[in-house]
Design a protein around this motif. Structure first.
Motif, PDB file in Angstrom:
ATOM      1  N   ASN A  49       0.829  -1.209   0.000  1.00 34.06           N
ATOM      2  CA  ASN A  49       0.000   0.000   0.000  1.00 34.06           C
ATOM      3  C   ASN A  49       0.861   1.255   0.000  1.00 34.06           C
ATOM      4  N   PHE A  89      -4.668  -6.937  -8.471  1.00 35.69           N
ATOM      5  CA  PHE A  89      -5.092  -7.426  -7.159  1.00 35.69           C
ATOM      6  C   PHE A  89      -5.461  -8.892  -7.217  1.00 35.69           C
ATOM      7  N   ASN A  93     -10.604  -6.752  -8.562  1.00 35.72           N
ATOM      8  CA  ASN A  93     -11.097  -5.386  -8.386  1.00 35.72           C
ATOM      9  C   ASN A  93     -11.439  -4.686  -9.693  1.00 35.72           C
ATOM     10  N   LEU A  94     -12.207  -5.371 -10.490  1.00 34.25           N
ATOM     11  CA  LEU A  94     -12.750  -4.700 -11.675  1.00 34.25           C
ATOM     12  C   LEU A  94     -14.052  -4.025 -11.255  1.00 34.25           C
ATOM     13  N   ARG A 154      -5.572  -3.573 -17.597  1.00 30.27           N
ATOM     14  CA  ARG A 154      -5.834  -2.249 -17.037  1.00 30.27           C
ATOM     15  C   ARG A 154      -4.578  -1.697 -16.364  1.00 30.27           C
TER      16      ARG A 154
END
Lengths: 229, 822
Positions: A49, A89, A93-94, A154
């Motif tokens: 993070n 991820f 996480n789409l 992405r």
């Protein structure tokens, strides 16, 4: 490219202070593929993070391309993030409301790329990932492996310098998992720096170097293959 | 980019259907109310603005005080207009309106004679249509009223008398004298025209001797005068103040003779603390800003109602926006992931805010589409309810559609701004971890629910009070029994046989009594100035007094059951031609210790002295909007001023007057073949005065119901959401043995507590507001305590029903199912 020194992060509740990162230091060179391993709760995700500029460290220094970014505010971090970083991820996480095409297009929108160029770049990357034929589908209509391909697409569509991958194969079967790892390796050989958090020794073998962590500290480093510029 | 926002918003609308439905329904109803109220307000504001040069035209008002009688009226003495034009170059021209009593109009057609009683004929100066540009379909406004025997009629009247024949040049016969009038102009239909003064027919004022007779008088206030300022004077904002400051001197010069004649030298009159001031009121202010200014010919609204309706509209749309805000923030949990990913990918907060605002705007746009459709469908109903003639196409006129677009943008903004701030503030890390739950914002959401119910409950309490007050004034004792009273008009046309006709009616078995008088309740009265006799002994306080009066026969007091407190009423055994009967208010104002036997002089007549023979208990001449004024009854044998009108009032026994009516009509036809039989029931005439109140109250009631509905929609959505959020908890509780009632209680208690808080907050607010509103009534209720109980309980009951529907649904769901889902 990345140089962290004495990085600290605490999580405090009313009566307990948990140390997530305890004066962690290491360096990642441009073009490197680094795997971070360690048991649950060792601080891997916290580290990712912070490296991903999603969170701020409580102490220490974080140089990104030679610039001190510890203490950046959200706006500055967002700016840096959208131009330099790509995320992959475990849970993909789409955005469920967006099609494959639109999901991949999103980072380009945020960096202000013109529509015509967006279309071209998104199609290019979808082609490369072999999911062009699925571009009008919504995430729920895809298999896990396909979803992760979209997520990778992405992550790379903006040509980021660094890709941060958080257990990218965790939700996939082994064959789909291997496909994704091959994709990441391919990207790495094309020059993209990759930092990957993983539980899987198998996946970690794709990297140049494994950093092993325990209780917020680096315990060992295994160099798997010599990395040179 | 915007397209992208809308696309995503559209998918979200489809995805969360219940929410979307609640939001769109709430916003659509809210916008419908706002558009309807907006059209209503626009219509009210447009009064008299269509006249050419409306900004140069003013009505001359009089602010008078004579003794204890103070008034502000939209009337002037007959010579005021001419005097103004003569004395002030800024005033270019004047025109006057006089409203004669109702009279018959006859036309001779191929199919025989057509006779109708026309109640709306106005007598005007020749330049009337030149100064006030009413839409003429045929005829020349500058000349059509020049000839004394001319008449200008509306389309409807022309059609009524002449059918499809071109009315121009046709002859109408006016009044019992059958005075021939030539139709010289035809007006467009005035029904839907936003004009304060409307009429069916115009004729030159020269036809009415009264106006010419009183041309000396500065106290005979029976004409309305309008003046037009010069272009230049109207542009100067100081003109009005400058002119009005010069009026007192002008009145002093002009009116001195008239005041001398009525025994009130003007200097002395002023010294006694009286005044007689002329004022100019802009034409376009008459409808809404007349306040206490009295006028029987103009349709006067009240700007206060517009403020109230505007406020209601604002609150209703606010309620819908609050629903949106509440549901959007409550559902935040569902959007967490999307927001998190967008942020991780580098979306700045501003873009996320735009996304949520776009979503709110899309909801509002869809709602607006439905709202416009609803307005289209509801407009006829709304018109009949509000007494307006608003057309759907009015939405596209006068820039209303621009306001509508502004309204949509504003509503979208109001609805979306808080969710935008709230949702976009999430930290991406926390969001991706799923650490954010919707309960976080409970305090604000609870606050908003309380706020919604406060608004709704205030409206419920207010509506209840409005209805109670209206009922009260309709049922209040008027000082006489209004039931079973029939009023026959135009009885003066019977002339000498009037009393025979009256006797014949009185002798009918269904009739208790009948009386003849120059006027009767609700029909207006003749007011003039009188001088009570003062001396050491009788303690008179007032040196002069304005008395409203009727001339009546000996049966008046007994027919209407007026109570005599002192002395006696008129009686055939005495000569009462110089007798007067006062009401209590008059006696009290004069201050005599013992009024009976005292004298009152009438300077307006021939200085006769009238002797007070009795005092009657107060009664209301008009509706209970007006308070009781000093009033006098003269005998119809007296030489006091006779208005020339007459009515026969019949008190009947039977509950069903149909049969009675037809036999009275038959008798009428034997006495009077030329004038149609015209009657009304006193109760209906009184109720007519409350019609606009009732219209407003009904509208108010409807908007109140809708506001409750919107508030409940929001509550419904919130409970549904809570139940969904607590599915697992409910499942576990059920597995552990909780029954349906316990689960319903669990889900309902919190919400019902909020509604209860709203009741407590709303009550004092409603009390204060309604106390203020009641101040405008001459007769008003004390706010009863039970309205708060009724409003509170019904709000709670509605809330319980709303909440229970969802709570029961959640409680009876199979727990195994909900637990497996996790």
């Amino acid at each position: 490219m990345i140089k962290i020194k004495d990085l600290e992060k605490y999580y405090a509740t009313e009566d307990v202070k948990t140390i997530a990162l305890n004066k962690l230091s290491f360096e990642v060179k441009e073009g490197e593929f680094v795997a971070v391993m360690g048991p649950s709760g060792c601080g891997k995700s916290t580290l990712l993070n912070i490296l991903g500029l999603l969170d701020d460290p409580d102490g220490g220094s974080f140089l990104f391309n030679g610039t001190e970014v510890a203490g950046y505010n959200e706006r500055k971090r967002a700016n840096l993030r959208k131009h330099n970083l790509g995320f992959v991820f475990q849970s993909f996480n789409l955005i469920d409301e967006l099609t494959v095409f639109e999901n991949v297009e999103l980072p380009l929108i945020y960096t202000g790329v013109k529509p015509a160029e967006r279309k071209q770049r998104v199609e290019e990357v979808l082609e490369k990932m072999g999911i062009m034929h699925r571009r009008k589908h919504f995430p729920q209509q895809l298999s896990g492996g396909q979803q992760q391909r979209v997520a990778v697409a992405r992550a790379v569509v903006n040509h980021p310098k660094l890709i941060l991958a958080d257990e990218p194969t965790g939700n996939l079967d082994s064959s789909n998992g291997n496909d994704v790892m091959d994709l990441l390796t391919e990207l790495n050989s094309a020059g993209t720096t990759i930092i990957m958090v993983t539980h899987s020794e198998h996946d970690a073998k794709y990297s140049h170097r494994i950093i092993r962590m325990l209780d917020g500290q680096k315990v060992t480093e295994n160099i798997l293959s010599e990395f040179t510029h | 980019m915007l397209k992208n926002y809308f696309k995503i918003a559209w998918r979200n609308i489809l995805k969360y259907r219940v929410n979307s439905l609640i939001n769109i329904l709430g916003l659509a109803i809210g916008l419908t109310c706002v558009i309807l109220i907006g059209l209503y307000i626009q219509d009210e504001l447009s009064y008299d603005t269509f006249f050419k040069d409306s900004d140069q035209i003013y009505r001359v008002n009089i602010d008078g005080k004579m003794g204890d009688n103070a008034f502000y009226a939209g009337y002037t003495p007959p010579p005021a207009g001419a005097a103004l034009v003569e004395n002030f170059p800024e005033i270019e021209s004047f025109t006057r309106i006089y409203r004669p009593n109702a009279d018959v109009v006859e036309a001779k057609t191929e199919n025989g004679e057509l006779v109708f009683n026309e109640t709306n004929i106005y007598a005007v100066d020749a330049n009337f249509l030149e100064l006030l540009s009413y839409p003429l379909a045929q005829g020349d406004p500058t000349t059509c009223l020049k000839a004394v025997n001319s008449a200008v009629v509306t389309h409807q009247i022309a059609k009524k008398y002449f059918g499809e024949t071109n009315p121009i040049g046709q002859t109408l016969f006016y009044g019992s004298e059958k005075q021939p009038l030539k139709v010289t102009g035809v007006l467009e239909d005035l029904t839907s025209l936003p004009a304060t003064v409307k009429f069916d027919m115009l004729m030159p004022v020269e036809n009415f001797g009264d106006v010419a007779y009183f041309n000396w008088s500065w106290v005979w206030l029976n004409v309305a005068t309008y003046v037009k300022l010069t272009d230049q004077a109207a542009k100067d904002p100081n003109t009005l103040a400058r002119l009005e400051s010069k009026f007192p001197d002008m009145v002093k010069t002009q009116a001195a003779g008239a005041f001398d004649r009525i025994g009130q030298p003007y200097e002395q009159f002023l010294k006694n603390g009286n005044h007689w001031d002329l004022h100019l009121q802009p034409l376009t202010d008459i409808h809404l800003r007349s306040g206490e200014i009295v006028s029987a010919i103009s349709d006067q609204g009240d700007i206060q109602n517009l403020y109230i309706f505007g406020l209601i509209a604002f609150f209703i749309i606010l309620l819908a926006c609050v629903n949106f805000t509440n549901l959007a923030t409550a559902q935040a949990g569902k959007r967490n992931k999307e927001i998190g990913i967008r942020k991780v990918l580098g979306s700045p907060r501003s873009q996320l805010m735009k996304l949520f605002l776009a979503e709110a705007l899309l909801y509002t746009l869809i709602a607006a589409g439905f709202a416009v459709l609803l307005v289209f469908l509801l407009l006829p109903f709304f018109n009949s309810l509000s007494g307006k003639t608003i057309f759907f196409t009015d939405i596209f006129n006068n820039g209303i559609w621009i306001i509508l677009i502004g309204l949509i943008l504003l509503t979208g903004f109001l609805a979306g701004i808080y969710p935008a701030f709230f949702l976009s503030s999430f930290k991406p890390v926390a969001v991706l971890k799923g650490g954010l739950t919707a309960t976080k914002n409970g305090f604000l959401r609870n606050g908003l629910v309380v706020f919604q119910f406060v608004i709704a409950i205030v409206m419920v309490i207010s509506t209840l009070i409005v209805f109670i007050q209206l009922r009260y004034i309709q049922q209040r004792d008027l000082g006489y029994d209004k039931e079973n009273i029939l009023v026959i008009s135009n009885t003066e046309t019977l002339r000498k046989s009037e009393d025979f006709f009256r006797q014949e009616l009185a002798a009918m078995p269904q009739v208790k009594a009948a009386t003849s008088s120059t006027s009767i309740f609700t029909k207006g009265s003749f007011g003039d100035f009188y001088l009570p006799q003062t001396n050491e002994a009788n303690h008179a306080v007032a040196k002069d007094i304005v008395l409203e009066s009727y001339l009546v026969d000996d049966h008046f007091i007994s027919t209407l059951d007026l109570q005599i407190i002192h002395g006696r009423g008129f009686d055939a055994r005495f000569n009462d031609s110089l007798s007067i009967v006062l009401n209590e208010a008059a006696a009290k104002q004069i201050g005599w210790v013992n009024p009976v036997g005292q004298k009152i002089r009438y300077p307006g007549g021939n200085m006769e002295d009238y002797t007070v023979i009795g005092v009657v208990k107060d009664f209301n001449l008009q509706s209970l909007h007006q308070s009781i004024q000093p009033f006098a009854l003269f005998s119809n044998t007296s030489k006091s001023y006779d208005t020339g009108t007459s009515f026969i009032t019949v008190k009947y026994k039977s509950a069903d007057p149909k049969e009675l009516l037809s036999s009275i009509e038959n008798k009428w036809k034997r006495y009077q073949q030329d004038v149609p039989f015209q009657y009304s029931f006193l109760e209906d005439d009184l109720n007519a005065a409350y019609r606009s109140d009732q219209q407003l109250a009904k509208l108010y009631g409807i908007f109140t119901s809708l506001s409750i509905f919107i508030a409940c929609l929001g509550l419904f959505g919130l409970v549904a959401f809570t139940a969904q959020q607590r599915t697992k908890e409910i499942g576990i509780r059920k597995v552990l043995g909780a029954n349906v009632a316990e689960i319903v209680k669990l889900l309902s208690t919190d919400f019902l507590r909020l509604v209860l808080i709203a009741v407590i907050v709303a009550s004092p607010i409603a009390w204060l507001a309604m106390n203020q509103w009641l101040q405008d009534f001459a007769y008003r209720i004390d706010i009863p305590w039970w309205v708060f109980v009724v409003a509170g309980t019904s709000a709670l009951a509605i809330a319980i029903i709303t909440v229970s529907i969802q709570a029961v649904k959640a409680a009876i769901a199979n727990p195994v199912k909900s637990l497996r889902m996790e």
